[in-house]
Design a protein around this motif. Structure first.
Motif, mmCIF file in Angstrom:
data_model
loop_
_atom_site.group_PDB
_atom_site.id
_atom_site.type_symbol
_atom_site.label_atom_id
_atom_site.label_comp_id
_atom_site.label_asym_id
_atom_site.label_seq_id
_atom_site.Cartn_x
_atom_site.Cartn_y
_atom_site.Cartn_z
ATOM 1 N N GLU A 1 -34.998 27.173 -30.896
ATOM 2 C CA GLU A 1 -34.299 27.872 -30.003
ATOM 3 C C GLU A 1 -34.754 29.378 -29.388
ATOM 4 O OE1 GLU A 1 -29.842 27.989 -30.923
ATOM 5 O OE2 GLU A 1 -29.931 26.686 -31.853
ATOM 6 N N MET A 2 -35.059 29.815 -30.292
ATOM 7 C CA MET A 2 -35.099 31.563 -30.224
ATOM 8 C C MET A 2 -36.806 30.692 -29.335
ATOM 9 S SD MET A 2 -34.728 34.679 -28.935
ATOM 10 C CE MET A 2 -33.565 35.334 -29.994
ATOM 11 N N LEU A 3 -37.502 29.800 -29.559
ATOM 12 C CA LEU A 3 -39.104 30.012 -28.454
ATOM 13 C C LEU A 3 -38.742 29.502 -27.170
ATOM 14 C CD1 LEU A 3 -41.190 28.496 -32.533
ATOM 15 C CD2 LEU A 3 -41.518 30.679 -30.844
ATOM 16 N N GLU A 4 -37.513 28.526 -27.617
ATOM 17 C CA GLU A 4 -37.505 28.000 -26.317
ATOM 18 C C GLU A 4 -36.549 29.145 -24.813
ATOM 19 O OE1 GLU A 4 -34.999 24.748 -27.298
ATOM 20 O OE2 GLU A 4 -36.598 23.570 -28.169
ATOM 21 N N HIS A 5 -35.981 29.662 -25.715
ATOM 22 C CA HIS A 5 -35.379 31.302 -25.327
ATOM 23 C C HIS A 5 -36.585 31.574 -24.400
ATOM 24 C CE1 HIS A 5 -32.521 34.137 -23.564
ATOM 25 N NE2 HIS A 5 -33.006 35.318 -23.977
ATOM 26 N N GLN B 1 -38.750 31.261 -21.390
ATOM 27 C CA GLN B 1 -38.163 31.066 -20.126
ATOM 28 C C GLN B 1 -38.261 32.468 -19.443
ATOM 29 O OE1 GLN B 1 -33.903 29.706 -19.573
ATOM 30 N NE2 GLN B 1 -35.160 27.910 -21.420
ATOM 31 N N CYS B 2 -39.019 33.306 -19.792
ATOM 32 C CA CYS B 2 -39.774 34.644 -19.702
ATOM 33 C C CYS B 2 -40.066 35.885 -18.154
ATOM 34 C CB CYS B 2 -40.183 35.850 -20.932
ATOM 35 S SG CYS B 2 -41.379 35.463 -21.113
ATOM 36 N N LYS B 3 -40.505 34.197 -17.642
ATOM 37 C CA LYS B 3 -41.569 34.170 -16.977
ATOM 38 C C LYS B 3 -41.777 32.814 -16.071
ATOM 39 C CE LYS B 3 -46.369 34.886 -18.208
ATOM 40 N NZ LYS B 3 -47.542 35.837 -17.884
ATOM 41 N N GLU C 1 -49.028 36.864 -21.012
ATOM 42 C CA GLU C 1 -48.426 38.524 -20.505
ATOM 43 C C GLU C 1 -46.808 38.537 -19.801
ATOM 44 O OE1 GLU C 1 -49.361 41.898 -20.069
ATOM 45 O OE2 GLU C 1 -50.724 40.667 -20.550
ATOM 46 N N VAL C 2 -45.791 39.949 -20.253
ATOM 47 C CA VAL C 2 -45.387 39.573 -20.800
ATOM 48 C C VAL C 2 -45.111 41.314 -19.633
ATOM 49 C CG1 VAL C 2 -42.901 40.409 -21.342
ATOM 50 C CG2 VAL C 2 -44.510 38.697 -22.487
ATOM 51 N N ARG C 3 -45.911 41.907 -20.612
ATOM 52 C CA ARG C 3 -45.293 42.896 -19.188
ATOM 53 C C ARG C 3 -45.630 43.021 -18.095
ATOM 54 N NH1 ARG C 3 -48.492 47.551 -17.869
ATOM 55 N NH2 ARG C 3 -50.412 46.418 -17.943
ATOM 56 N N ASP C 4 -44.999 43.993 -16.818
ATOM 57 C CA ASP C 4 -44.619 43.894 -15.342
ATOM 58 C C ASP C 4 -45.176 42.407 -15.584
ATOM 59 O OD1 ASP C 4 -45.334 46.527 -15.480
ATOM 60 O OD2 ASP C 4 -47.426 47.144 -14.999
ATOM 61 N N ARG C 5 -44.481 41.499 -15.795
ATOM 62 C CA ARG C 5 -43.854 40.366 -15.221
ATOM 63 C C ARG C 5 -42.657 40.004 -15.149
ATOM 64 N NH1 ARG C 5 -48.480 41.178 -15.558
ATOM 65 N NH2 ARG C 5 -50.492 39.553 -14.763
ATOM 66 N N TYR C 6 -42.030 39.341 -14.034
ATOM 67 C CA TYR C 6 -40.380 38.890 -14.086
ATOM 68 C C TYR C 6 -40.294 37.796 -13.905
ATOM 69 C CZ TYR C 6 -41.060 43.643 -12.471
ATOM 70 O OH TYR C 6 -41.685 45.656 -11.752
ATOM 71 N N ARG C 7 -39.009 37.238 -14.506
ATOM 72 C CA ARG C 7 -38.605 35.920 -14.482
ATOM 73 C C ARG C 7 -38.016 35.900 -12.523
ATOM 74 N NH1 ARG C 7 -35.075 33.629 -17.834
ATOM 75 N NH2 ARG C 7 -33.123 34.620 -17.101
ATOM 76 N N ASP C 8 -37.340 34.398 -12.486
ATOM 77 C CA ASP C 8 -36.900 34.061 -10.969
ATOM 78 C C ASP C 8 -35.549 34.555 -10.810
ATOM 79 O OD1 ASP C 8 -39.218 32.111 -11.545
ATOM 80 O OD2 ASP C 8 -37.529 30.707 -12.069
ATOM 81 N N ASP C 9 -35.361 35.252 -11.039
ATOM 82 C CA ASP C 9 -33.864 36.307 -10.731
ATOM 83 C C ASP C 9 -34.730 37.268 -10.861
ATOM 84 O OD1 ASP C 9 -33.941 37.495 -13.288
ATOM 85 O OD2 ASP C 9 -32.431 36.402 -14.033
ATOM 86 N N GLU D 1 -35.571 40.129 -12.680
ATOM 87 C CA GLU D 1 -35.248 40.488 -14.360
ATOM 88 C C GLU D 1 -36.577 40.709 -14.961
ATOM 89 O OE1 GLU D 1 -32.904 40.318 -18.498
ATOM 90 O OE2 GLU D 1 -32.965 38.750 -16.819
ATOM 91 N N PRO D 2 -36.613 42.146 -14.799
ATOM 92 C CA PRO D 2 -38.404 42.181 -16.094
ATOM 93 C C PRO D 2 -38.921 40.893 -17.340
ATOM 94 C CG PRO D 2 -37.426 44.907 -15.228
ATOM 95 C CD PRO D 2 -35.797 43.117 -15.588
ATOM 96 N N SER D 3 -39.627 40.562 -17.653
ATOM 97 C CA SER D 3 -39.720 39.775 -18.424
ATOM 98 C C SER D 3 -39.728 40.928 -19.808
ATOM 99 C CB SER D 3 -40.958 38.893 -18.420
ATOM 100 O OG SER D 3 -41.518 38.865 -17.702
ATOM 101 N N GLU D 4 -40.553 41.615 -19.716
ATOM 102 C CA GLU D 4 -39.763 42.934 -21.345
ATOM 103 C C GLU D 4 -38.714 43.314 -21.100
ATOM 104 O OE1 GLU D 4 -42.735 46.255 -21.844
ATOM 105 O OE2 GLU D 4 -43.128 46.493 -19.735
ATOM 106 N N GLU D 5 -37.528 43.064 -20.615
ATOM 107 C CA GLU D 5 -36.029 42.977 -21.034
ATOM 108 C C GLU D 5 -34.836 41.602 -21.192
ATOM 109 O OE1 GLU D 5 -34.756 46.297 -20.720
ATOM 110 O OE2 GLU D 5 -36.367 47.111 -20.360
ATOM 111 N N TYR D 6 -35.945 41.221 -20.923
ATOM 112 C CA TYR D 6 -35.203 39.971 -21.097
ATOM 113 C C TYR D 6 -35.825 38.763 -22.724
ATOM 114 C CZ TYR D 6 -35.182 34.596 -21.516
ATOM 115 O OH TYR D 6 -34.707 33.353 -21.962
ATOM 116 N N VAL D 7 -37.160 39.402 -23.084
ATOM 117 C CA VAL D 7 -37.019 39.304 -24.411
ATOM 118 C C VAL D 7 -36.891 41.075 -25.324
ATOM 119 C CG1 VAL D 7 -39.786 39.750 -25.634
ATOM 120 C CG2 VAL D 7 -39.754 38.815 -23.669
ATOM 121 N N ARG D 8 -36.923 42.082 -24.589
ATOM 122 C CA ARG D 8 -36.604 43.283 -25.920
ATOM 123 C C ARG D 8 -35.306 42.559 -26.382
ATOM 124 N NH1 ARG D 8 -37.907 46.998 -22.154
ATOM 125 N NH2 ARG D 8 -39.522 47.513 -23.419
ATOM 126 N N GLU D 9 -33.862 41.920 -25.223
ATOM 127 C CA GLU D 9 -32.807 41.549 -25.118
ATOM 128 C C GLU D 9 -32.642 41.167 -25.935
ATOM 129 O OE1 GLU D 9 -28.735 40.072 -22.746
ATOM 130 O OE2 GLU D 9 -29.851 41.989 -21.684
#
Length: 178
Positions: free
Chosen positions: A55-59, A62-64, A116-124, A126-134
């Protein structure tokens, strides 16, 4: 692999994996490779989060919007982070550790892909870093550089053709204008 050069020629980014789990001993060797990586002033600012929960891998996949799907399909991912307060070279430190892990995975016959996660963004937005960090409870002072998807290959890629290496990008002695 017979030697390191052959490993480099044959290592390619793999985005498709079988469902077979990565052996615990192989995971340990991959993490040992990261922990042996050189770092600025031997600061070892990097830390890693190993994820095997489906489940976490699937989540995390969706980081970007593009090129993160390999995470959702992998049996293993390693989130590469570093303490930004410990080293101004945290990006370089984490990059070397991630590269060491990818090379170790290749030597074990496994596939991997750098997402790559740093300096990437989700469709909405939201920074990818924040998504993964949370998602993983990573503290704010840790930059999230990338996520490595790792697993048994379910695709074959041709080796790099040494005849197609771009030697024109190598300058000897000083920069040359051609």
């Amino acid at each position: 692999m017979e030697n390191f050069h052959e490993l480099l020629i044959n290592r390619r980014s793999i985005r498709k994996y079988t469902d077979e789990k990565v052996d615990a001993q192989d995971v340990k060797l991959i993490l040992e490779a990261a922990l042996t990586a050189p770092s600025s002033k031997s600061g070892r600012s990097w830390q890693f989060v190993v994820v095997e929960d489906r489940e976490m891998l699937e989540h995390l996949g969706q980081c970007k919007p593009n090129y993160a799907t390999s995470i959702a399909k992998a049996p293993l991912a390693v989130v590469v982070t570093a303490d930004m307060t410990k080293s101004e070279a945290w990006i370089e430190d984490a990059s070397v550790a991630a590269t060491f892990m990818m090379l170790q995975a290749a030597e074990l016959g496994l596939g991997s892909c750098w997402v790559e996660v740093r300096d990437r963004y989700r469709d909405d937005g939201e920074p990818s870093e924040e998504y993964v960090r949370e998602a993983l409870g990573i503290p704010e002072e840790f930059g999230v550089l990338c996520i490595l998807s790792i697993g048994h290959k379910d695709e074959q890629r041709r080796p790099i053709d040494p005849e197609k290496l771009q030697w024109e990008k190598v300058h000897i002695g000083k920069w040359r204008q051609d």
